[in-house]
Design an enzyme around this catalytic site. Structure first.
Site, PDB file in Angstrom:
ATOM      1  N   HIS A 100      74.710  17.817  17.863  1.00  0.00           N
ATOM      2  CA  HIS A 100      73.878  18.965  18.249  1.00  0.00           C
ATOM      3  C   HIS A 100      74.689  19.927  19.088  1.00  0.00           C
ATOM      4  O   HIS A 100      75.622  19.523  19.784  1.00  0.00           O
ATOM      5  CB  HIS A 100      72.637  18.511  19.018  1.00  0.00           C
ATOM      6  CG  HIS A 100      72.959  17.572  20.133  1.00  0.00           C
ATOM      7  ND1 HIS A 100      73.194  16.229  19.926  1.00  0.00           N
ATOM      8  CD2 HIS A 100      73.129  17.776  21.458  1.00  0.00           C
ATOM      9  CE1 HIS A 100      73.483  15.644  21.079  1.00  0.00           C
ATOM     10  NE2 HIS A 100      73.458  16.562  22.029  1.00  0.00           N
ATOM     11  N   HIS A 102      74.298  22.658  22.118  1.00  0.00           N
ATOM     12  CA  HIS A 102      73.436  23.200  23.181  1.00  0.00           C
ATOM     13  C   HIS A 102      73.702  24.691  23.320  1.00  0.00           C
ATOM     14  O   HIS A 102      74.861  25.109  23.435  1.00  0.00           O
ATOM     15  CB  HIS A 102      73.786  22.586  24.539  1.00  0.00           C
ATOM     16  CG  HIS A 102      73.522  21.133  24.694  1.00  0.00           C
ATOM     17  ND1 HIS A 102      72.401  20.641  25.333  1.00  0.00           N
ATOM     18  CD2 HIS A 102      74.251  20.047  24.341  1.00  0.00           C
ATOM     19  CE1 HIS A 102      72.466  19.304  25.368  1.00  0.00           C
ATOM     20  NE2 HIS A 102      73.571  18.928  24.764  1.00  0.00           N
TER      21      HIS A 102
END
Ligand code: 5GP
Ligand code: ZN
Length: 142
Positions: A100, A102
């Site tokens: 992922h 951020h």
């Protein structure tokens, strides 16, 4: 992957605050909201970390970063900056092992985010810097 919290979010088995979705990626608010609008951009396909991407998927995912970044900037005109962070492996603060990115909007020096870049410039001679660069360069896939 059955036991992955982000796969469950993508599959709507766990609720999330969706920001953006297309065939390849899903973006949603990070539950901790380090700063207002803190968003996670994830591939829909389960990849563990940056070492796990093939070039096509990397292209799909990383091409969406500016799209979400611009959306944050438009949504929060008071935003003064944006940190984009991708943690890989536990030592580097990865806690969810579905890759992922951020996106952390910055609103001022006293907001609730910080990062430390040390300066070890004096620890390396120019020969050592050259050797380090060459060691990496040899490994970069052509
Ligand atoms: P990492 O530490 O792996 O770079 O980041 C994982 C992030 O996932 C953390 O910032 C954490 O707050 C977020 N997170 C963990 N579980 C959930 C969840 O169930 N929902 C949402 N929206 N975020 C989560
Ligand atoms: Zn997953």
């Amino acid at each position: 992957m059955t036991d992955c919290i982000f796969c469950k979010i993508i599959n709507r088995e766990i609720p999330s605050y969706k920001v953006y979705e297309d065939d390849n990626v899903y973006a949603f608010l990070d539950i901790t909201q380090v700063t207002k609008g803190h968003t996670l951009l994830v591939p829909k396909e389960h990849v563990t970390d940056i070492f796990d991407y093939d070039p096509a998927l990397a292209g799909e995912v990383f091409a969406r970063v500016p799209k979400v970044a611009r959306a944050l900037e438009q949504a929060f005109p008071e935003m003064q900056g944006l940190n984009i962070i991708n943690n890989n492996k536990e030592l580097a603060y990865q806690s969810v092992f579905h890759s992922h990115i951020h996106l952390i909007p910055r609103y001022g020096k006293s907001d609730d985010f910080s990062i430390h870049f040390g300066n070890n410039q004096e620890a390396y001679s120019s020969e050592e810097m050259q050797a380090i660069a060459e060691k990496i360069a040899k490994q970069v896939e052509q």
